[in-house]
Design a protein around this motif. Sequence first.
Motif, PDB file in Angstrom:
ATOM      1  N   ILE A   1     200.086 100.127 -26.268  1.00  9.80           N
ATOM      2  CA  ILE A   1     198.875 100.412 -26.309  1.00  9.80           C
ATOM      3  C   ILE A   1     198.794 101.068 -28.106  1.00  9.80           C
ATOM      4  CG2 ILE A   1     196.998 102.271 -26.195  1.00  9.80           C
ATOM      5  CD1 ILE A   1     198.208 102.674 -23.167  1.00  9.80           C
ATOM      6  N   VAL A   2     197.824 100.067 -28.800  1.00 13.43           N
ATOM      7  CA  VAL A   2     197.710 100.421 -30.025  1.00 13.43           C
ATOM      8  C   VAL A   2     196.228 101.212 -30.288  1.00 13.43           C
ATOM      9  CG1 VAL A   2     197.186  99.501 -32.536  1.00 13.43           C
ATOM     10  CG2 VAL A   2     198.786  98.363 -30.899  1.00 13.43           C
ATOM     11  N   PRO A   3     196.303 102.507 -30.212  1.00 16.88           N
ATOM     12  CA  PRO A   3     195.029 103.086 -29.929  1.00 16.88           C
ATOM     13  C   PRO A   3     193.816 102.821 -30.866  1.00 16.88           C
ATOM     14  CG  PRO A   3     196.808 104.539 -30.112  1.00 16.88           C
ATOM     15  CD  PRO A   3     197.474 103.230 -30.526  1.00 16.88           C
ATOM     16  N   ASP A   4     192.686 102.791 -30.534  1.00 10.84           N
ATOM     17  CA  ASP A   4     191.305 102.358 -31.150  1.00 10.84           C
ATOM     18  C   ASP A   4     190.752 103.795 -30.879  1.00 10.84           C
ATOM     19  OD1 ASP A   4     188.801 101.982 -31.852  1.00 10.84           O
ATOM     20  OD2 ASP A   4     189.013  99.877 -31.430  1.00 10.84           O
ATOM     21  N   HIS A   5     190.483 104.505 -31.949  1.00 10.87           N
ATOM     22  CA  HIS A   5     189.946 105.764 -31.561  1.00 10.87           C
ATOM     23  C   HIS A   5     188.355 106.079 -31.492  1.00 10.87           C
ATOM     24  CE1 HIS A   5     193.859 107.309 -31.994  1.00 10.87           C
ATOM     25  NE2 HIS A   5     193.958 106.628 -33.394  1.00 10.87           N
ATOM     26  N   GLU A   6     188.002 104.979 -30.782  1.00 14.17           N
ATOM     27  CA  GLU A   6     186.506 105.048 -30.347  1.00 14.17           C
ATOM     28  C   GLU A   6     186.309 106.439 -29.490  1.00 14.17           C
ATOM     29  OE1 GLU A   6     185.504 100.076 -30.119  1.00 14.17           O
ATOM     30  OE2 GLU A   6     185.273 101.539 -28.231  1.00 14.17           O
ATOM     31  N   PRO A   7     184.937 106.978 -29.843  1.00 16.59           N
ATOM     32  CA  PRO A   7     184.624 108.096 -28.975  1.00 16.59           C
ATOM     33  C   PRO A   7     184.357 107.677 -27.709  1.00 16.59           C
ATOM     34  CG  PRO A   7     182.987 107.660 -30.410  1.00 16.59           C
ATOM     35  CD  PRO A   7     183.838 106.616 -30.993  1.00 16.59           C
ATOM     36  N   LEU A   8     184.331 108.706 -26.812  1.00 16.47           N
ATOM     37  CA  LEU A   8     183.676 108.620 -25.413  1.00 16.47           C
ATOM     38  C   LEU A   8     182.184 108.925 -25.640  1.00 16.47           C
ATOM     39  CD1 LEU A   8     186.098 110.623 -23.156  1.00 16.47           C
ATOM     40  CD2 LEU A   8     185.634 108.035 -23.038  1.00 16.47           C
ATOM     41  N   VAL A   9     181.085 108.219 -25.176  1.00 14.66           N
ATOM     42  CA  VAL A   9     179.746 108.336 -25.377  1.00 14.66           C
ATOM     43  C   VAL A   9     179.233 108.581 -23.848  1.00 14.66           C
ATOM     44  CG1 VAL A   9     179.600 107.304 -27.440  1.00 14.66           C
ATOM     45  CG2 VAL A   9     179.247 105.660 -25.512  1.00 14.66           C
ATOM     46  N   PRO A  10     178.149 109.345 -23.531  1.00 13.56           N
ATOM     47  CA  PRO A  10     177.365 109.162 -22.363  1.00 13.56           C
ATOM     48  C   PRO A  10     176.318 108.049 -22.108  1.00 13.56           C
ATOM     49  CG  PRO A  10     176.418 110.833 -23.946  1.00 13.56           C
ATOM     50  CD  PRO A  10     177.567 110.329 -24.614  1.00 13.56           C
ATOM     51  N   VAL A  11     176.682 107.281 -20.991  1.00 12.82           N
ATOM     52  CA  VAL A  11     175.922 106.354 -20.702  1.00 12.82           C
ATOM     53  C   VAL A  11     174.309 106.539 -20.568  1.00 12.82           C
ATOM     54  CG1 VAL A  11     175.518 104.210 -19.261  1.00 12.82           C
ATOM     55  CG2 VAL A  11     177.833 105.200 -19.583  1.00 12.82           C
ATOM     56  N   SER A  12     174.186 107.721 -20.201  1.00 10.92           N
ATOM     57  CA  SER A  12     172.609 108.238 -20.114  1.00 10.92           C
ATOM     58  C   SER A  12     172.073 108.240 -21.325  1.00 10.92           C
ATOM     59  CB  SER A  12     172.718 109.591 -19.483  1.00 10.92           C
ATOM     60  OG  SER A  12     173.199 110.688 -20.591  1.00 10.92           O
ATOM     61  N   LEU A  13     172.500 108.229 -22.317  1.00  8.86           N
ATOM     62  CA  LEU A  13     171.724 107.674 -23.588  1.00  8.86           C
ATOM     63  C   LEU A  13     171.256 106.508 -23.777  1.00  8.86           C
ATOM     64  CD1 LEU A  13     174.261 109.003 -26.511  1.00  8.86           C
ATOM     65  CD2 LEU A  13     172.303 110.112 -25.687  1.00  8.86           C
ATOM     66  N   ALA A  14     171.605 105.576 -22.772  1.00  9.38           N
ATOM     67  CA  ALA A  14     171.020 104.170 -22.881  1.00  9.38           C
ATOM     68  C   ALA A  14     169.580 103.963 -22.399  1.00  9.38           C
ATOM     69  CB  ALA A  14     172.167 103.020 -21.945  1.00  9.38           C
ATOM     70  N   PRO A  15     169.029 102.925 -22.913  1.00  8.62           N
ATOM     71  CA  PRO A  15     167.518 102.711 -22.347  1.00  8.62           C
ATOM     72  C   PRO A  15     167.634 101.715 -21.244  1.00  8.62           C
ATOM     73  CG  PRO A  15     168.124 101.277 -24.318  1.00  8.62           C
ATOM     74  CD  PRO A  15     169.180 102.283 -24.099  1.00  8.62           C
ATOM     75  N   GLU A  16     166.472 101.510 -20.491  1.00  6.87           N
ATOM     76  CA  GLU A  16     166.237 100.674 -19.626  1.00  6.87           C
ATOM     77  C   GLU A  16     166.713  99.111 -20.113  1.00  6.87           C
ATOM     78  OE1 GLU A  16     165.554 100.999 -16.436  1.00  6.87           O
ATOM     79  OE2 GLU A  16     164.886 103.071 -16.527  1.00  6.87           O
ATOM     80  N   PRO A  17     167.066  98.339 -19.383  1.00  7.37           N
ATOM     81  CA  PRO A  17     167.635  98.511 -17.831  1.00  7.37           C
ATOM     82  C   PRO A  17     168.866  99.050 -17.487  1.00  7.37           C
ATOM     83  CG  PRO A  17     167.918  96.261 -18.559  1.00  7.37           C
ATOM     84  CD  PRO A  17     167.699  97.000 -19.874  1.00  7.37           C
ATOM     85  N   LEU A  18     169.533  99.738 -18.252  1.00  7.66           N
ATOM     86  CA  LEU A  18     170.694 100.193 -17.908  1.00  7.66           C
ATOM     87  C   LEU A  18     170.619 101.576 -17.194  1.00  7.66           C
ATOM     88  CD1 LEU A  18     173.963  99.869 -17.825  1.00  7.66           C
ATOM     89  CD2 LEU A  18     174.113 100.926 -20.195  1.00  7.66           C
ATOM     90  N   LYS A  19     171.072 101.761 -16.243  1.00 11.02           N
ATOM     91  CA  LYS A  19     171.110 103.066 -15.380  1.00 11.02           C
ATOM     92  C   LYS A  19     172.334 103.869 -15.039  1.00 11.02           C
ATOM     93  CE  LYS A  19     166.714 101.445 -12.954  1.00 11.02           C
ATOM     94  NZ  LYS A  19     165.903 102.423 -13.624  1.00 11.02           N
ATOM     95  N   VAL A  20     172.297 105.005 -14.620  1.00 11.67           N
ATOM     96  CA  VAL A  20     173.306 105.898 -14.620  1.00 11.67           C
ATOM     97  C   VAL A  20     173.218 106.550 -13.151  1.00 11.67           C
ATOM     98  CG1 VAL A  20     175.109 107.536 -15.549  1.00 11.67           C
ATOM     99  CG2 VAL A  20     173.660 106.008 -16.802  1.00 11.67           C
ATOM    100  N   PHE A  21     174.201 106.494 -12.280  1.00 12.08           N
ATOM    101  CA  PHE A  21     174.272 107.326 -11.109  1.00 12.08           C
ATOM    102  C   PHE A  21     175.722 107.681 -10.905  1.00 12.08           C
ATOM    103  CE2 PHE A  21     174.431 108.054  -6.455  1.00 12.08           C
ATOM    104  CZ  PHE A  21     173.435 108.863  -6.369  1.00 12.08           C
ATOM    105  N   PRO A  22     176.061 108.942 -11.543  1.00 15.98           N
ATOM    106  CA  PRO A  22     177.526 109.321 -11.256  1.00 15.98           C
ATOM    107  C   PRO A  22     177.947 109.941 -10.014  1.00 15.98           C
ATOM    108  CG  PRO A  22     176.140 111.248 -12.467  1.00 15.98           C
ATOM    109  CD  PRO A  22     175.022 109.984 -12.086  1.00 15.98           C
ATOM    110  N   ALA A  23     178.378 108.579  -9.318  1.00 17.05           N
ATOM    111  CA  ALA A  23     178.395 108.808  -7.822  1.00 17.05           C
ATOM    112  C   ALA A  23     179.647 109.865  -7.619  1.00 17.05           C
ATOM    113  CB  ALA A  23     179.316 107.481  -7.511  1.00 17.05           C
TER     114      ALA A  23
END
Length: 248
Positions: free
Chosen positions: A27-49
């Motif tokens: 693993i060669v770390p790429d320090h991309e952050p975690l982002v919340p998918v709920s920021l996304a516009p339609e048509p991407l939806k979120v249902f934290p099962a």
Amino acid sequence: MTLPEIESYPIPHHPEPCWKATSGLRIVPDHEPLVPVSLAPEPLKVFPAYARLGIPGAVPECFVREGVYRRLLTVARGLPPGFGLVVLDGWRPWRVQQYLFDTLFEVMRGRHPALDEAALLDRTREFVAMPSRDPRAPSPHLTGGAVDVTLCDADGLMLQMGSLFDEASPASHSDYLERLEAPDARQRRARGCRRLLYHAMCAQGFTNLPSEWWHFDHGDQLWAYYTGRSEAHYGPAELDTIEQRWKR
């Protein structure tokens, strides 16, 4: 709602991963952050099962790495009219991974009392990865590179995919419906939906876990394994907290 041409292409068969080989990839770390998918516009939806199911420790949001987030948006925007993409799970805390593994392991023990510990572990790992926070071999969902997704219709209702999300049965294998000799109308419809999801995700660089039609990876060791790479980009990730910000 008509099925597009892409759904005429079968899902290819892939062998289950060799977890020893997978966890051995660098693993060669790429320090991309975690982002919340709920920021996304339609048509991407979120249902934290898992939060909706009351799983201990589950967070009421779906987090993924930024690169995964952008790819999911591209997938959702490229779907045919009348289809949407629903994110069910992304990054998850180690506690949730441990709970899922332990729970399924005990179910498998009750269902198959004649199996020894090694066989029970294999049966469990078919659907839940071993819980690991090891920076050299983290569980895929602990990296933010693994994501569980499904399709919905224009009204936001999830489509029938031939098995339930997290159903621990052979029907959940991605190519299960491809191997039916005489599928009925419902199974053909589900097969078409699986094909659409699979090809749309793979077109944006994701790989699929063969035992779970809903599970896709990008940037983690499982992705590196299935793409023949020698290195992964994403190691274990943690959510940013106010304490960590103050310390910085």
